[in-house]
Design a protein around this motif. Sequence first.
Motif, short mmCIF file in Angstrom:
data_model
loop_
_atom_site.label_atom_id
_atom_site.label_comp_id
_atom_site.label_asym_id
_atom_site.label_seq_id
_atom_site.Cartn_x
_atom_site.Cartn_y
_atom_site.Cartn_z
N HIS A 1 0.84 -1.20 0.00
CA HIS A 1 0.00 0.00 0.00
C HIS A 1 0.88 1.26 0.00
N TYR A 2 0.48 2.25 -0.76
CA TYR A 2 1.19 3.53 -0.82
C TYR A 2 0.27 4.60 -0.27
N GLY A 3 0.73 5.34 0.74
CA GLY A 3 -0.14 6.37 1.29
C GLY A 3 0.58 7.26 2.28
N GLY A 4 -0.17 8.23 2.78
CA GLY A 4 0.35 9.18 3.75
C GLY A 4 -0.67 10.26 4.02
N PHE A 5 -0.30 11.19 4.86
CA PHE A 5 -1.20 12.29 5.21
C PHE A 5 -1.20 13.37 4.13
N ARG A 6 -0.07 13.54 3.47
CA ARG A 6 0.09 14.51 2.39
C ARG A 6 0.91 13.86 1.30
N PRO A 7 0.80 14.34 0.08
CA PRO A 7 1.60 13.74 -1.00
C PRO A 7 3.10 13.73 -0.71
N ASP A 8 3.62 14.79 -0.09
CA ASP A 8 5.06 14.84 0.16
C ASP A 8 5.52 13.93 1.28
N SER A 9 4.59 13.39 2.07
CA SER A 9 4.99 12.45 3.14
C SER A 9 4.49 11.04 2.87
N SER A 10 3.93 10.79 1.69
CA SER A 10 3.44 9.46 1.36
C SER A 10 4.62 8.53 1.05
N ARG A 11 4.42 7.24 1.32
CA ARG A 11 5.47 6.26 1.07
C ARG A 11 4.85 4.87 0.95
N ASP A 12 5.65 3.95 0.43
CA ASP A 12 5.22 2.55 0.41
C ASP A 12 5.09 2.05 1.85
N GLY A 13 4.10 1.23 2.10
CA GLY A 13 3.95 0.62 3.41
C GLY A 13 3.22 1.47 4.44
N ARG A 14 2.51 2.50 4.01
CA ARG A 14 1.72 3.30 4.97
C ARG A 14 0.29 3.42 4.44
N ARG A 15 -0.64 3.12 5.33
CA ARG A 15 -2.06 3.26 5.00
C ARG A 15 -2.72 4.06 6.11
N VAL A 16 -3.29 5.20 5.76
CA VAL A 16 -4.00 6.05 6.73
C VAL A 16 -5.45 5.59 6.74
N VAL A 17 -5.74 4.67 7.63
CA VAL A 17 -7.04 4.02 7.68
C VAL A 17 -8.15 5.03 7.98
N ASP A 18 -7.87 6.02 8.82
CA ASP A 18 -8.92 6.98 9.17
C ASP A 18 -9.30 7.88 8.00
N HIS A 19 -8.52 7.91 6.92
CA HIS A 19 -8.93 8.63 5.72
C HIS A 19 -9.92 7.81 4.90
N GLU A 20 -10.04 6.52 5.23
CA GLU A 20 -10.94 5.63 4.48
C GLU A 20 -12.21 5.30 5.25
#
Length: 142
Positions: free
Chosen positions: A18-37
């Motif tokens: 999974h690729y994710g983060g709180f902002r595009p500049d802090s996103s990375r492989d292996g992070r999922r912000v579940v509360d955004h979903e």
Amino acid sequence: MTDYQVLEIGALDEWRSHYGGFRPDSSRDGRRVVDHELAMQYIGLTANALEPGEQAGYWHRHAKVEELYVFLGGRGQMGLDDDVVEVGPGTVLRVGQGVWRTWRCRPDSPDELRWLCVRAGGTELPEFPDDSERGPHRPMPW
């Protein structure tokens, strides 16, 4: 009307994809912000996976948010202010407001470092939940 949602985040060995983060500049492989979903109001949750030798690459601290790290796999370290704490499966670590934090998966870890980070802010929780109600006569659904 019931107020619940179900989200499948996959098995631990799938978290890295999974690729994710709180902002595009802090996103990375292996992070999922579940509360955004999910429609979460009072708590936040991320599901994380770092490969052996990988690190956050930054320090951060929160003024209002308290975090709870629940480590599920791999071996790693957390930098907490001036301390380094070893973490692995079964380690649960609370980090209060104002504490500088960073983390890494140890280069010699046998597996990816996997953890959940629970974030909360707002008012203090009571020692005993004071808003619960039991239903002793309600039949079990199974």
